[in-house]
Every structure is written in C-alpha cells, then in structure tokens.
Design an enzyme around this catalytic site. Structure first.
Site, PDB file in Angstrom:
ATOM      1  N   CYS A 229     -14.579  20.111 -15.733  1.00 46.43           N
ATOM      2  CA  CYS A 229     -15.935  20.478 -16.132  1.00 46.43           C
ATOM      3  C   CYS A 229     -16.232  21.798 -15.442  1.00 46.43           C
ATOM      4  O   CYS A 229     -16.063  21.942 -14.230  1.00 46.43           O
ATOM      5  CB  CYS A 229     -16.923  19.409 -15.686  1.00 46.43           C
ATOM      6  SG  CYS A 229     -18.617  20.028 -15.596  1.00 46.43           S
TER       7      CYS A 229
ATOM      8  N   LYS B 109       6.178 -19.262  -9.812  1.00 45.05           N
ATOM      9  CA  LYS B 109       5.682 -17.961 -10.258  1.00 45.05           C
ATOM     10  C   LYS B 109       4.240 -17.718  -9.837  1.00 45.05           C
ATOM     11  O   LYS B 109       3.421 -18.641  -9.782  1.00 45.05           O
ATOM     12  CB  LYS B 109       5.774 -17.853 -11.806  1.00 45.05           C
ATOM     13  CG  LYS B 109       7.190 -17.998 -12.352  1.00 45.05           C
ATOM     14  CD  LYS B 109       8.035 -16.757 -12.157  1.00 45.05           C
ATOM     15  CE  LYS B 109       7.816 -15.730 -13.248  1.00 45.05           C
ATOM     16  NZ  LYS B 109       8.410 -16.058 -14.542  1.00 45.05           N
TER      17      LYS B 109
ATOM     18  N   GLU C  84      12.825 -17.540  -0.721  1.00 43.63           N
ATOM     19  CA  GLU C  84      12.766 -16.077  -0.678  1.00 43.63           C
ATOM     20  C   GLU C  84      11.874 -15.558  -1.799  1.00 43.63           C
ATOM     21  O   GLU C  84      11.586 -16.292  -2.748  1.00 43.63           O
ATOM     22  CB  GLU C  84      14.176 -15.479  -0.781  1.00 43.63           C
ATOM     23  CG  GLU C  84      14.866 -15.801  -2.087  1.00 43.63           C
ATOM     24  CD  GLU C  84      16.382 -15.592  -2.005  1.00 43.63           C
ATOM     25  OE1 GLU C  84      16.962 -15.868  -0.949  1.00 43.63           O
ATOM     26  OE2 GLU C  84      16.969 -15.167  -3.006  1.00 43.63           O
TER      27      GLU C  84
ATOM     28  N   ASP D 229      11.102  -8.640  -8.940  1.00 48.25           N
ATOM     29  CA  ASP D 229      10.954  -8.356 -10.356  1.00 48.25           C
ATOM     30  C   ASP D 229      11.870  -7.193 -10.702  1.00 48.25           C
ATOM     31  O   ASP D 229      11.449  -6.053 -10.790  1.00 48.25           O
ATOM     32  CB  ASP D 229       9.487  -8.008 -10.647  1.00 48.25           C
ATOM     33  CG  ASP D 229       9.124  -8.290 -12.085  1.00 48.25           C
ATOM     34  OD1 ASP D 229      10.000  -8.782 -12.830  1.00 48.25           O
ATOM     35  OD2 ASP D 229       7.987  -8.022 -12.463  1.00 48.25           O
TER      36      ASP D 229
ATOM     37  N   LYS E  94      10.786 -13.711  -5.180  1.00 47.99           N
ATOM     38  CA  LYS E  94      11.478 -13.485  -6.444  1.00 47.99           C
ATOM     39  C   LYS E  94      11.189 -12.058  -6.871  1.00 47.99           C
ATOM     40  O   LYS E  94      10.080 -11.728  -7.291  1.00 47.99           O
ATOM     41  CB  LYS E  94      11.008 -14.467  -7.518  1.00 47.99           C
ATOM     42  CG  LYS E  94      11.769 -14.299  -8.817  1.00 47.99           C
ATOM     43  CD  LYS E  94      11.487 -15.433  -9.783  1.00 47.99           C
ATOM     44  CE  LYS E  94      12.345 -15.306 -11.036  1.00 47.99           C
ATOM     45  NZ  LYS E  94      12.146 -14.045 -11.747  1.00 47.99           N
TER      46      LYS E  94
ATOM     47  N   CYS F 293     -23.117  16.888 -17.785  1.00 53.77           N
ATOM     48  CA  CYS F 293     -23.973  18.080 -17.720  1.00 53.77           C
ATOM     49  C   CYS F 293     -23.887  18.957 -18.952  1.00 53.77           C
ATOM     50  O   CYS F 293     -24.654  19.900 -19.088  1.00 53.77           O
ATOM     51  CB  CYS F 293     -23.651  18.904 -16.472  1.00 53.77           C
ATOM     52  SG  CYS F 293     -22.101  19.830 -16.595  1.00 53.77           S
TER      53      CYS F 293
ATOM     54  N   TYR G 178      18.965  -6.500  -3.553  1.00 55.34           N
ATOM     55  CA  TYR G 178      19.019  -7.630  -2.624  1.00 55.34           C
ATOM     56  C   TYR G 178      19.994  -8.670  -3.149  1.00 55.34           C
ATOM     57  O   TYR G 178      19.978  -8.971  -4.341  1.00 55.34           O
ATOM     58  CB  TYR G 178      17.651  -8.319  -2.495  1.00 55.34           C
ATOM     59  CG  TYR G 178      16.747  -7.698  -1.472  1.00 55.34           C
ATOM     60  CD1 TYR G 178      17.207  -7.385  -0.201  1.00 55.34           C
ATOM     61  CD2 TYR G 178      15.418  -7.450  -1.779  1.00 55.34           C
ATOM     62  CE1 TYR G 178      16.375  -6.812   0.734  1.00 55.34           C
ATOM     63  CE2 TYR G 178      14.563  -6.883  -0.844  1.00 55.34           C
ATOM     64  CZ  TYR G 178      15.046  -6.564   0.412  1.00 55.34           C
ATOM     65  OH  TYR G 178      14.224  -5.998   1.335  1.00 55.34           O
TER      66      TYR G 178
ATOM     67  N   CYS H  52     -18.745  18.420 -21.034  1.00 55.16           N
ATOM     68  CA  CYS H  52     -18.891  17.426 -19.974  1.00 55.16           C
ATOM     69  C   CYS H  52     -19.965  16.419 -20.388  1.00 55.16           C
ATOM     70  O   CYS H  52     -21.078  16.807 -20.726  1.00 55.16           O
ATOM     71  CB  CYS H  52     -19.287  18.119 -18.673  1.00 55.16           C
ATOM     72  SG  CYS H  52     -19.774  16.960 -17.375  1.00 55.16           S
TER      73      CYS H  52
ATOM     74  N   CYS I  82     -23.446  20.553 -12.157  1.00 56.50           N
ATOM     75  CA  CYS I  82     -23.128  19.267 -12.792  1.00 56.50           C
ATOM     76  C   CYS I  82     -23.488  18.140 -11.842  1.00 56.50           C
ATOM     77  O   CYS I  82     -22.940  18.059 -10.736  1.00 56.50           O
ATOM     78  CB  CYS I  82     -21.646  19.203 -13.158  1.00 56.50           C
ATOM     79  SG  CYS I  82     -21.155  17.599 -13.822  1.00 56.50           S
TER      80      CYS I  82
HETATM   81  O1  D41 Z   1      14.772 -12.499  -6.673  1.00 56.64           O
HETATM   82  C1  D41 Z   1      15.203 -13.011  -7.727  1.00 56.64           C
HETATM   83  N1  D41 Z   1      14.851 -12.493  -8.883  1.00 56.64           N
HETATM   84  C2  D41 Z   1      16.100 -14.201  -7.708  1.00 56.64           C
HETATM   85  C3  D41 Z   1      16.689 -14.628  -8.872  1.00 56.64           C
HETATM   86  C4  D41 Z   1      16.358 -14.895  -6.501  1.00 56.64           C
HETATM   87  N2  D41 Z   1      15.788 -14.488  -5.337  1.00 56.64           N
HETATM   88  N3  D41 Z   1      17.166 -15.944  -6.505  1.00 56.64           N
HETATM   89  C5  D41 Z   1      17.768 -16.382  -7.652  1.00 56.64           C
HETATM   90  N4  D41 Z   1      18.576 -17.454  -7.581  1.00 56.64           N
HETATM   91  C6  D41 Z   1      19.184 -17.884  -8.666  1.00 56.64           C
HETATM   92  C7  D41 Z   1      20.087 -19.070  -8.564  1.00 56.64           C
HETATM   93  C8  D41 Z   1      19.425 -20.161  -7.794  1.00 56.64           C
HETATM   94  C9  D41 Z   1      20.468 -19.572  -9.894  1.00 56.64           C
HETATM   95  C10 D41 Z   1      21.316 -18.650  -7.807  1.00 56.64           C
HETATM   96  C11 D41 Z   1      17.548 -15.723  -8.893  1.00 56.64           C
HETATM   97  C12 D41 Z   1      18.224 -16.236 -10.010  1.00 56.64           C
HETATM   98  N5  D41 Z   1      19.031 -17.310  -9.876  1.00 56.64           N
HETATM   99  C13 D41 Z   1      18.128 -15.666 -11.349  1.00 56.64           C
HETATM  100  N6  D41 Z   1      17.722 -14.452 -11.669  1.00 56.64           N
HETATM  101  C14 D41 Z   1      17.763 -14.324 -12.988  1.00 56.64           C
HETATM  102  C15 D41 Z   1      18.186 -15.478 -13.534  1.00 56.64           C
HETATM  103  C16 D41 Z   1      18.424 -16.329 -12.492  1.00 56.64           C
END
Ligand code: D41
Length: 782
Positions: free
Chosen positions: A427, A315, A114, A118, A116, A412, A224, A409, A433
C-alpha cells in the site's frame, strides 16, 4: 451420498479409496485430505465387518499402497514390510492391550513406544556391513529401488559402525524432512518463484522419487530406524528396545523419544506427553507407535493379513481438513506489505477451529490457483499459521474467477504497488494509511521496542479509530480521562455493557496502569528507540549496531544515507531505507514530538572510535554508489581533492587531471549535475566532518562543571530551543533527562511549565528560570 444399500456404498467407498490411493502413492498428487481418507477407510472397514460376505481380497482394507511407478526398478523385500493398524481412541488402545494380555496371559506387558513420523517408510539392505540396496515400502512385498537417492541421505550410514553385525541386515525406518529444513526450503522456493512443498511428508516422498539423485541430494532429508527385516548370520537381542539400541550402535539414527513403558496406562501416558510436546518437536508426527517389546511375545501374537497383532499406531487428530474458501482479505502490515489472507468456512483441524489461513503472497495464490468458492485442503502443523495446501479442482464452482491483487488499499484507498524485483505488493499510503499507522503503533509499543505494558491490539484499534492517537507521539499526550472517555465511546459504539462501569462507579484503575506504563517507557535506550521507529529493514540487530556506532539520536537523525553504510552489515538497501525514513518531514516531526513529550534516550554516547576508520572522502565516494566510480577511482579523487566541497567546486576536466579515465570522469560529472546528488555529496561531506569532530580520538571526554548531574527542562524557553539548551547543558557535562526524580540536580522552568515543575517543588529539587540558565551558560563558556 450415503446409500442405504450396503453393497452399493461399499463399491463406492472402494472406488474412491482406490482413486485416492492411486493419486497419493503412484501419482504423488493427492486430492483428498488425510482425515477424509481415514474416515472413508474406517467406514469401509466397519461396513465390511458388518457384512463379511461382501469382503473381497482386493478391497483397499486388505492392502496398503499400490503398484510402484514404472520409473524405478522393482525390489522384492526379503521379508515383507508389514503394515500397521490404527487406533484413534483410548478404548481402541485398551482393546489392543487386552488382546495381548489375554493371548499371552500376562499383565501390563512392556511396550517399546516411539513417535510415528510423517514421512516415507523404507528398507535398507546391508551385506557384510555395506549398504547395498534401498527400497520404498511399496505394497509391502515389492517396492521401488531408490538406492541412489538414499545414498544421498546423510543420516543413512553407507557402512555399519561397531562390530558383530549380521552378514545380511535389513533395516526399516522412515525418511522424513525436518520442519526447520522444510520451512527453509519453502522460504527459498518462494523467493525464487519455485514450487513450494505442500508439507514435509510430500517433501520427503517427492525427494525420494526424484529420478535424478542430485536433486535428492539438495533436499534436507533425515532418517530414523524403527525396526529390522531379514537378519542372517547373527542373533538379535530378545527385545525390540534392545534391538533399537543395537541399531544405534551400528550407526543408525533412532528416535530420541523412544521409551519402554508398561500396560495401557503407560501407553496413554506416553501418548499424552508426546501430544503435549508435539508442536515443539523438530519433525511432524501423526501419532505414536506401540510395539510389544518382547520378540517371543511378538511371535506368539502373530499377524492378521499383513498387520502385526503386537503393534499399533495411535493416531493424533488429523492435521488436514477440507473446507471452503469464502473470501480473500488483504492485510496491510507495518511497512505497507499487502498480504492476502484466506477467509475460510470454519473447520476443526487437530482440535482447533480454523477460520483464516495464510496465502503468503500473490504469487503463491497464482501457483496454487486458488479461487474464491474453491474447496481447499487446510493444514495446521505445530505452531505455524494454518495454510492452504492445495485446491480440490473437482469441487470448483462454475464461474469461479482467478484472483488478482486489488488495485487499491482496502483500508485507505491508496494505490497498491509492486516494486521491481520484489515479491511483495505494498500500500503506497505510508502513514496516511490507518492500517499502517496501527501496525506502526503496535510495533512501537511491543515488548522488544518501547515495551508499553498493557497497550494491546484492542486499545490500539480504539485509540486510532476514535481519533485519540494518530502517531506514536500522541501516546505520550494521553491522559487517564482520555482513556476512560475512549473506552466509554467504544462501548457505546459496540453496544457492549461498559466494563468500565462497575457498581455504578467508573473503573479507572486500568487507565491509571496504562498511563503509568506509557510514562515508564519514556526513558529508553537508543537501540530500543531506533528499533521502535519501525524503519524498514531495521530490526533489533541493525538498531543495536546503529546505536553502538553513532551513539546519539541527534547525530543519527541528521545523517545522509551513505554514512549509514559505515556500520558493519548495513548495505546500500538498508542505508537507503534509513535515509528515506529520515527524509520524510512527517517522521522527523514525530521524533521531535516524542522528544518534546519527554522521551529520553538514557544511554547516548560519543560515536564509536571505530567509526573514524571509514570517515574519509574515498570511502564516502564509494558509499555514494556513483556509477563508474570504483574504489580505485575514489582513492584517486580523494588524493586530488581535500574535501567533498573542493570536489563539488572543481570543473570536470580536473577529474581527468586527478587521473580518472574519461569515462569515469564523465560519469561523475553527469552524476553531479543532478542537484539532489550534489546536495547529497555536500551534506555527506559535512556530516563526515561533524562525525570526525565527535569521535573520541579528537574530543576529550567532557569534564565540565555539571559532570554527573542530571538536569530537566520544562516549559518553553524564549531565547533558545529546547534542543539547544540540552546540547549546551550537555557540553558542560550534564545529563538531560525527561523526568524529575529525587536525583535530579535542577529543573529549568520556562514559560508555561507544567507537571515537572510541580514535581520538582514537591521533591525540593532546585528550580532555575531562563535568566539563571542563560547566566550560568555564559559564565561557563557554553
Ligand atoms: O514412525 C513411523 N512412521 C513408524 C512406522 C514407526 N515408528 N514404526 C513402525 N513400525 C512398524 C512395524 C511395527 C510393522 C515394524 C512403522 C511401520 N511399521 C510402518 N510404516 C509404514 C507402514 C508400517
């Protein structure tokens, strides 16, 4: 400050990481970029790996996060919230998969994958199906009780749906701020002069850490679910993916992007797919997470410190980088808005070299306290223009001065002014201009306006700089020779090898094409044309409404501003802006020139019948925004005076006789004493009468001898203006067009007729001279 002594370097890294951690997690006020933090942490990890004897339990590599701030109660998680290891390369992902394959003796195992997000990791505790407590992750073992704030997040269910839920259920997931909500929030904050959020992550974190849940409630947060903690009183399915499905049934949002894939190829394929679509997602992500799907396998893999060996985050390259602000340029937009733009020491951010960043406006610079010479954190997210997130005050050079908007400006030399109540500086040079002129031409030629294909920024620059074009009307005088000449001079100026000369022959195809595109744009619709003029506040929707309401350019260009308020959604500010534009003789000249050079509006029509509804003296008086003349007063005046002219002739005491209170009568009289106001009322009254005469209720749809025929005028007429000839032909039912085709019924050729006459002769279209025209008009009473 790289040291050759590993112990000293390790100590230095730990101190800096601890510092950064403290600022990030406790103070919520980070000062180093994510990428820099990651780089330091990885350097520390590798040094510790090479020198195991220097590894200690309190190293930043051995924990994630820091102590919670004192303001919220502590919560011990029933099961610790694990941390997540990182992979930054395909090799690291392959290593991760290989470890699992070897340990479990399986091939290409299934992973639940899935995005990650932020945001901020949280844990939600449900007892007997009710939400009882919510906590931040904190250090993984202990977090902060933010239940009251989490209850305000609409994506989090307060009671579980469905059935068969466990007696105790801890759900783990990420609270985040969707990008659209983030942008809307910041746009609003900017307009209100409030503090803008540095990025969506800070938006989510800051919102959850509000001590007042009512503030959190106003922040557009989302959530989520990505896993579970403690579960008592029921069995979960045997896989992560099935658990996610179960969570969805219980009412938790689960990422729509989550999938099950097999083996390292499956993981990397997913990574690239999401990476390619990253900019189109509704939320910021900083990577993807891979989790071994099978719980039995997870148990067998186990943990290292607090990180599972069965999951990893892959990442994306960092979105934030530090660089130096080398200067602040002023960019002048189409309407003169002076926007500061940051000139940066080039820096790679998420795979792109960034050299410029937006600073929004002068207020934003003051708020960030950005100074030339500062080290700044630059962020590039999605398809948005890179922006400066914050300054690193520790690196500010001595003597760096606060920035101020220049008085003149840079293009001009006209004064830069700020109108009362406006955020933007402008301006004041308007079309004198060159920057505003270029922007006006760029807008005019753009796809949604006149759609002149191939007239790109570079040609516009050169055409303006080398003096071929000063206004949009000049585009319609250009010849192929002009363009070739311009290109040659531009090449000479730049010292570039002329692209126009190939194999000793001057290439002119591009110029032919451009002239053809300009030609094609001559026939256009009224709404495109109105939009193309670039009137302040007149976007496509307003242009369309104006066209639909009034129908015809000649009508619109002569209207006093209050009449524009008859169009739905056009208020005083927009109406005045249109009026101001049309009041400039230079703008009327440009419209005249465009028409003279063959621009034709192909869809002119009578004003909308709906317009009649608002064409009365009372409404006009309201629209004029006369102090103390309200709707009621306006109706009284309209009942007493038959017309605007009658009102203008009346002595002041007649206003009182009409029923106005002394105060309103006095205000109206003072207003009328200003010559410009009296003139405006007179002109608006006349315009109203003209419009009433034009609206279909009083004008039968013209059936004349020229119905359905298209005429073309060329050359100069001696006895009437071109506009007049056009109007009289139209009165007889003709359509008057700017270009000759086989369908043209006849061409009227005046003195010095040019290419249109040639074309007519070539196509065998009948040609009239002026005497024939005059005779025809007279014979038909036009
Ligand atoms: O979307 C995320 N930031 C995310 C964080 C995610 N989709 N899955 C995560 N799964 C875990 C485990 C596997 C340990 C259950 C996580 C995080 N941990 C996590 N977020 C911050 C520290 C760990």
């Amino acid at each position: 400050m790289a040291s050759h002594d590993p112990a000293a370097r390790i100590a230095d890294l730990r101190r800096r990481l601890d510092d950064a951690n403290h600022r990030y997690y406790v103070l919520d006020d980070p000062t180093i970029a994510d990428a820099e933090y990651d780089a330091l942490l990885r350097e520390l990890e590798s040094l510790e790996a090479a020198h195991p004897e220097l590894c200690v339990a309190d190293s930043p590599t051995q924990r994630v996060g820091n102590a919670p701030s004192a303001a919220f109660a502590e919560v011990r998680h029933a099961l610790p919230m694990l941390s997540l290891g990182n992979a930054f390369s395909d090799e690291e992902v392959a290593d991760f998969v290989r470890r699992i394959e070897q340990t479990l003796d399986v091939e290409a195992p299934a992973f639940s994958v899935e995005p990650k997000l932020d945001g901020l990791a949280i844990s939600l505790r449900y007892e007997d199906g009710r939400f009882v407590q919510g906590a931040t992750r904190g250090d993984g073992a202990t977090g902060e009780d933010v239940t009251a704030n989490l209850r305000t997040v609409k994506a989090i269910p307060l009671a579980l749906r469905g059935r068969d839920w466990p007696k105790v259920l801890e759900v783990r997931g990420e609270v985040y701020m969707p990008l659209a909500a983030f942008k809307a929030y910041n746009a609003r904050a900017l307009a209100d002069g409030a503090k803008v959020l540095a990025n969506p992550r800070n938006g989510a974190a800051g919102s959850l850490r509000q001590l007042d849940p009512r503030i959190t409630a106003q922040r557009p947060l989302a959530f989520y679910a990505y896993g579970v903690g403690a579960v008592e009183g029921a069995e979960l399915p045997p896989t992560h993916s099935a658990t996610l499905a179960r969570l969805r049934d219980w009412g938790f949002p689960v990422s729509a992007e989550s999938r099950v894939v097999r083996g390292v190829d499956g993981l990397l394929g997913y990574y690239r797919d999401i990476g390619a679509r990253r900019d189109a997602l509704a939320f910021d992500i900083d990577g993807v997470v891979y989790k071994l799907d099978d719980y039995a396998g997870q148990r067998e893999m186990g943990f290292v410190s607090r990180a599972p060996r069965w999951a990893i985050a892959h990442k994306f390259p960092a979105q934030e980088q530090a660089t130096v602000l080398e200067g602040i340029d002023i960019q002048i937009g189409r309407t003169g808005a002076a926007t500061p733009v940051a000139r940066l020491r080039p820096v790679h951010v998420a795979g792109v070299v960034v050299t410029n960043a937006t600073l929004h406006n002068a207020d934003q610079i003051a708020r960030l306290d950005v100074r030339v010479g500062d080290t700044v954190i630059v962020r590039r997210a999605g398809d948005v223009i890179p922006e400066i997130v914050r300054v690193v005050p520790e690196h500010r050079p001595a003597g760096a001065a606060p920035w101020a908007m220049p008085a003149q400006c840079p293009v001009c030399g006209s004064e830069i002014v700020r109108e009362e109540g406006e955020a933007a500086w402008r301006c004041s040079g308007e079309l004198s201009c060159p920057a505003q002129r270029k922007e006006a031409i760029r807008h005019f030629a753009s796809r949604r306006a006149m759609d002149i294909e191939g007239l790109g920024d570079r040609y516009i620059e050169d055409l303006c700089d080398l003096g071929y074009v000063a206004s949009v009307a000049d585009l319609y005088r250009l010849t192929v020779d002009d363009l070739v000449d311009m290109k040659r001079r531009a090449d000479e100026r730049d010292g570039t090898t002329p692209e126009t000369v190939k194999a000793g022959k001057v290439a002119t195809k591009w110029a032919d094409n451009l002239i053809e595109a300009i030609d094609r744009s001559r026939a256009t619709t009224l709404e495109r044309f109105l939009f193309a003029l670039g009137i302040q506040h007149v976007g496509e929707a307003t242009a369309k409404a104006l066209a639909a309401w009034f129908g015809d350019l000649e009508t619109i260009r002569r209207l006093p501003w209050p009449l524009f308020k008859r169009v739905p959604d056009v208020g005083g500010e927009v109406a005045r802006a249109i009026g101001h534009f049309l009041d400039q003789p230079g703008n009327q000249q440009v419209i005249d020139d465009l028409l003279a050079r063959g621009l034709v509006v192909t869809d002119a029509h009578a004003p909308s019948p709906k317009l009649r509804g608002g064409l009365d003296l009372a409404t006009l008086l309201v629209d004029l925004e006369i102090p103390k003349v309200t709707r009621i007063r306006a109706e009284q005046l309209a009942a007493a005076f038959p017309s605007a002219a009658a009102l203008l002739d009346a002595p002041q005491h007649n206003f009182v006789t009409a029923g106005l209170p002394a105060e309103s009568a006095q205000a109206l009289a003072s207003w009328l004493e200003v010559d410009a106001n009296a003139a405006l009322l007179a002109a608006a009254g006349d315009a109203m009468t003209r419009l009433l005469a034009l609206t279909p209720a009083s004008v039968s749809t013209a059936t004349g001898p020229l119905d359905g025929q298209t005429a073309v005028l060329t050359g100069t007429l001696a006895t009437m203006t071109r506009d007049e000839a056009k109007a009289r032909l139209e009165a007889l039912g003709a359509k008057v067009s700017g270009s000759v085709s086989k369908k043209t019924a006849f061409v009227v050729a005046g003195e010095a007729a040019g290419s249109k006459l040639d074309k007519a002769t070539e196509l065998g279209v009948p040609v009239w001279d002026e005497a024939q025209l005059v005779a025809f008009l007279a014979a038909n009473g036009a």
